[in-house]
Design an enzyme around this catalytic site. Structure first.
Site, PDB file in Angstrom:
ATOM      1  N   SER A 135      18.978  16.028  37.547  1.00 42.46           N
ATOM      2  CA  SER A 135      17.750  16.235  36.758  1.00 42.46           C
ATOM      3  C   SER A 135      18.130  16.548  35.321  1.00 42.46           C
ATOM      4  O   SER A 135      19.222  17.094  35.069  1.00 42.46           O
ATOM      5  CB  SER A 135      16.976  17.433  37.322  1.00 42.46           C
ATOM      6  OG  SER A 135      15.918  17.806  36.461  1.00 42.46           O
ATOM      7  N   TYR A 148      16.688  26.385  40.341  1.00 43.61           N
ATOM      8  CA  TYR A 148      16.809  24.933  40.499  1.00 43.61           C
ATOM      9  C   TYR A 148      17.831  24.335  39.516  1.00 43.61           C
ATOM     10  O   TYR A 148      18.713  23.557  39.923  1.00 43.61           O
ATOM     11  CB  TYR A 148      15.421  24.345  40.247  1.00 43.61           C
ATOM     12  CG  TYR A 148      15.297  22.852  40.267  1.00 43.61           C
ATOM     13  CD1 TYR A 148      15.165  22.165  41.469  1.00 43.61           C
ATOM     14  CD2 TYR A 148      15.250  22.118  39.079  1.00 43.61           C
ATOM     15  CE1 TYR A 148      14.993  20.781  41.484  1.00 43.61           C
ATOM     16  CE2 TYR A 148      15.086  20.743  39.089  1.00 43.61           C
ATOM     17  CZ  TYR A 148      14.955  20.074  40.287  1.00 43.61           C
ATOM     18  OH  TYR A 148      14.797  18.719  40.304  1.00 43.61           O
TER      19      TYR A 148
HETATM   20  N1  LIG Z   1       9.698  15.163  40.480  1.00 42.55           N
HETATM   21  C1  LIG Z   1      10.404  15.472  39.401  1.00 42.55           C
HETATM   22  O1  LIG Z   1       9.838  15.769  38.331  1.00 42.55           O
HETATM   23  C2  LIG Z   1      11.901  15.478  39.452  1.00 42.55           C
HETATM   24  C3  LIG Z   1      12.598  15.575  38.229  1.00 42.55           C
HETATM   25  C4  LIG Z   1      13.977  15.582  38.247  1.00 42.55           C
HETATM   26  C5  LIG Z   1      14.653  15.467  39.440  1.00 42.55           C
HETATM   27  N2  LIG Z   1      13.958  15.382  40.607  1.00 42.55           N
HETATM   28  C6  LIG Z   1      14.741  15.280  41.841  1.00 42.55           C
HETATM   29  O2  LIG Z   1      14.405  14.077  42.490  1.00 42.55           O
HETATM   30  C7  LIG Z   1      14.622  14.227  43.888  1.00 42.55           C
HETATM   31  C8  LIG Z   1      13.374  13.781  44.619  1.00 42.55           C
HETATM   32  O3  LIG Z   1      12.335  14.690  44.287  1.00 42.55           O
HETATM   33  P1  LIG Z   1      10.795  14.308  44.342  1.00 42.55           P
HETATM   34  O4  LIG Z   1      10.205  14.674  43.051  1.00 42.55           O
HETATM   35  O5  LIG Z   1      10.622  12.944  44.857  1.00 42.55           O
HETATM   36  O6  LIG Z   1      10.290  15.418  45.382  1.00 42.55           O
HETATM   37  P2  LIG Z   1       9.613  15.353  46.802  1.00 42.55           P
HETATM   38  O7  LIG Z   1       8.531  14.335  46.832  1.00 42.55           O
HETATM   39  O8  LIG Z   1       9.295  16.761  47.146  1.00 42.55           O
HETATM   40  O9  LIG Z   1      10.804  14.818  47.747  1.00 42.55           O
HETATM   41  C9  LIG Z   1      11.832  15.628  48.191  1.00 42.55           C
HETATM   42  C10 LIG Z   1      12.469  14.934  49.378  1.00 42.55           C
HETATM   43  O10 LIG Z   1      13.555  15.756  49.847  1.00 42.55           O
HETATM   44  C11 LIG Z   1      13.412  15.910  51.245  1.00 42.55           C
HETATM   45  N3  LIG Z   1      14.030  17.155  51.688  1.00 42.55           N
HETATM   46  C12 LIG Z   1      13.778  18.420  51.273  1.00 42.55           C
HETATM   47  N4  LIG Z   1      14.506  19.292  51.955  1.00 42.55           N
HETATM   48  C13 LIG Z   1      15.273  18.557  52.815  1.00 42.55           C
HETATM   49  C14 LIG Z   1      16.222  18.879  53.800  1.00 42.55           C
HETATM   50  N5  LIG Z   1      16.579  20.164  54.046  1.00 42.55           N
HETATM   51  N6  LIG Z   1      16.805  17.889  54.498  1.00 42.55           N
HETATM   52  C15 LIG Z   1      16.449  16.598  54.278  1.00 42.55           C
HETATM   53  N7  LIG Z   1      15.554  16.220  53.355  1.00 42.55           N
HETATM   54  C16 LIG Z   1      14.973  17.204  52.649  1.00 42.55           C
HETATM   55  C17 LIG Z   1      11.902  15.891  51.480  1.00 42.55           C
HETATM   56  O11 LIG Z   1      11.580  15.527  52.802  1.00 42.55           O
HETATM   57  P3  LIG Z   1      11.255  16.510  54.024  1.00 42.55           P
HETATM   58  O12 LIG Z   1      10.440  17.641  53.480  1.00 42.55           O
HETATM   59  O13 LIG Z   1      10.518  15.613  54.951  1.00 42.55           O
HETATM   60  O14 LIG Z   1      12.564  16.932  54.565  1.00 42.55           O
HETATM   61  C18 LIG Z   1      11.504  14.755  50.544  1.00 42.55           C
HETATM   62  O15 LIG Z   1      11.737  13.522  51.161  1.00 42.55           O
HETATM   63  C19 LIG Z   1      14.958  15.711  44.117  1.00 42.55           C
HETATM   64  O16 LIG Z   1      16.361  15.858  44.211  1.00 42.55           O
HETATM   65  C20 LIG Z   1      14.455  16.362  42.853  1.00 42.55           C
HETATM   66  O17 LIG Z   1      15.134  17.559  42.580  1.00 42.55           O
HETATM   67  C21 LIG Z   1      12.603  15.359  40.648  1.00 42.55           C
END
Ligand SMILES: NC(=O)c1ccc[n+]([C@@H]2O[C@H](COP(=O)([O-])OP(=O)(O)OC[C@H]3O[C@@H](n4cnc5c(N)ncnc54)[C@H](OP(=O)(O)O)[C@@H]3O)[C@@H](O)[C@H]2O)c1
Length: 252
Positions: A135, A148
């Site tokens: 990120s 985070y």
């Molecule tokens: N959204 C943003 O603004 C943003 C910005 C920068 C970086 N990111 C990064 O991008 C990535 C995806 O995030 P997102 O925004 O798409 O969030 P999201 O929709 O909340 O997705 C998170 C994913 O991680 C899975 N997960 C969480 N805990 C887990 C565990 N213990 N074991 C296996 N899977 C797990 C969740 O599935 P389950 O709950 O079904 O396990 C879900 O599929 C993350 O690494 C996040 O930090 C996001």
């Protein structure tokens, strides 16, 4: 249709958000996509040539078992994307240690567990690519991200450390640094999210840059320029920006 860039892909953290979109778009480009996360029902709902393999990334032996099952069922993994992550804003009024440990366990050690299963397989083949979603919050400390941000800074450092060694064995690595993306993770944020993107746009940008073989994939450009500049700006200007654009009025 052209042959897919990566015949077999494993997306970890694919049940929602960016990971889900990556799986859908990669499948639409012809890849066979193994999809993992904890929520099996949501994995089963992902359209296209996708195959659910539920896993909790905090469990090292489960991750290893799932990786081996995917290779046995589907074939050797050409591209693995580690997208699993969690974010709970840190409220300094309740300095919650569990927020730090849980976030480190999923965001950082979850990736280490995936790497521990993937690297030996890919070394044996002398090929493969691993992409880790970190990120822009890993560049500098941002408000409310104290649990985070350090996990994402660690992932960036990890990818930089591993790149030369992995490359020698024919394995590529990329680090993906998104700005704000509208997903379940950010849906309840009560602070400003400048230049927020859709998960569809984030996934499309990621795939295009992975196809170019980029090491760092960072977007949207305007936000990345600010956050990267923040690394070299004097603290006085950096904190002015942070207060001005990233702190909600109630937190002032
Ligand atoms: N959204 C943003 O603004 C943003 C910005 C920068 C970086 N990111 C990064 O991008 C990535 C995806 O995030 P997102 O925004 O798409 O969030 P999201 O929709 O909340 O997705 C998170 C994913 O991680 C899975 N997960 C969480 N805990 C887990 C565990 N213990 N074991 C296996 N899977 C797990 C969740 O599935 P389950 O709950 O079904 O396990 C879900 O599929 C993350 O690494 C996040 O930090 C996001």
């Amino acid at each position: 249709m052209n042959p897919p860039h990566w015949p077999i892909v494993w997306v970890i953290g694919a049940s929602t958000g960016i990971g889900r979109e990556l799986a859908i778009q990669l499948a639409a480009k012809g890849s066979t996509v193994a999809v993992s996360a904890r929520s099996e029902e949501k994995l089963k709902d992902i359209p296209g040539n996708t195959h659910p393999y539920p896993v909790d990334v905090t469990n090292a032996s489960q991750v290893q078992g799932v990786a081996e099952t995917i290779v046995r069922d589907v074939g050797p993994i050409d591209l693995a994307i580690c997208a699993a992550g969690r974010f709970t804003p840190l409220d300094i009024a309740e300095f919650n240690v569990a927020n730090f440990t849980d976030t480190m366990n999923v965001n950082y050690l979850g990736v280490i567990h995936a790497l521990a299963s993937l690297v030996p397989m890919m070394r044996k083949r002398g090929k493969g690519h691993i992409a880790v979603i970190a990120s822009v919050a890993g560049y500098r400390g941002l408000p409310k991200a104290a649990a985070y941000g350090p996990t994402k800074a660690a992932l960036i450092n990890l990818a930089e450390s591993l790149k030369p060694d992995l490359e020698r064995d024919g394995i590529g690595i990329s680090v993906i640094n998104p700005g704000f993306v509208a997903t379940p993770m950010t849906a309840h944020n009560d602070f400003p999210m400048p230049f927020i993107m859709s998960p569809q746009a984030a996934a499309a940008r990621t795939i295009a840059d992975l196809e170019k073989g980029k090491f760092e994939i960072a977007f949207p450009r305007r936000f990345v320029v600010f956050t990267k500049l923040g690394r070299i700006l004097p603290y006085s200007i950096f904190f002015w920006f942070s207060r001005r654009f990233l702190t909600s009025p109630s937190a002032n």
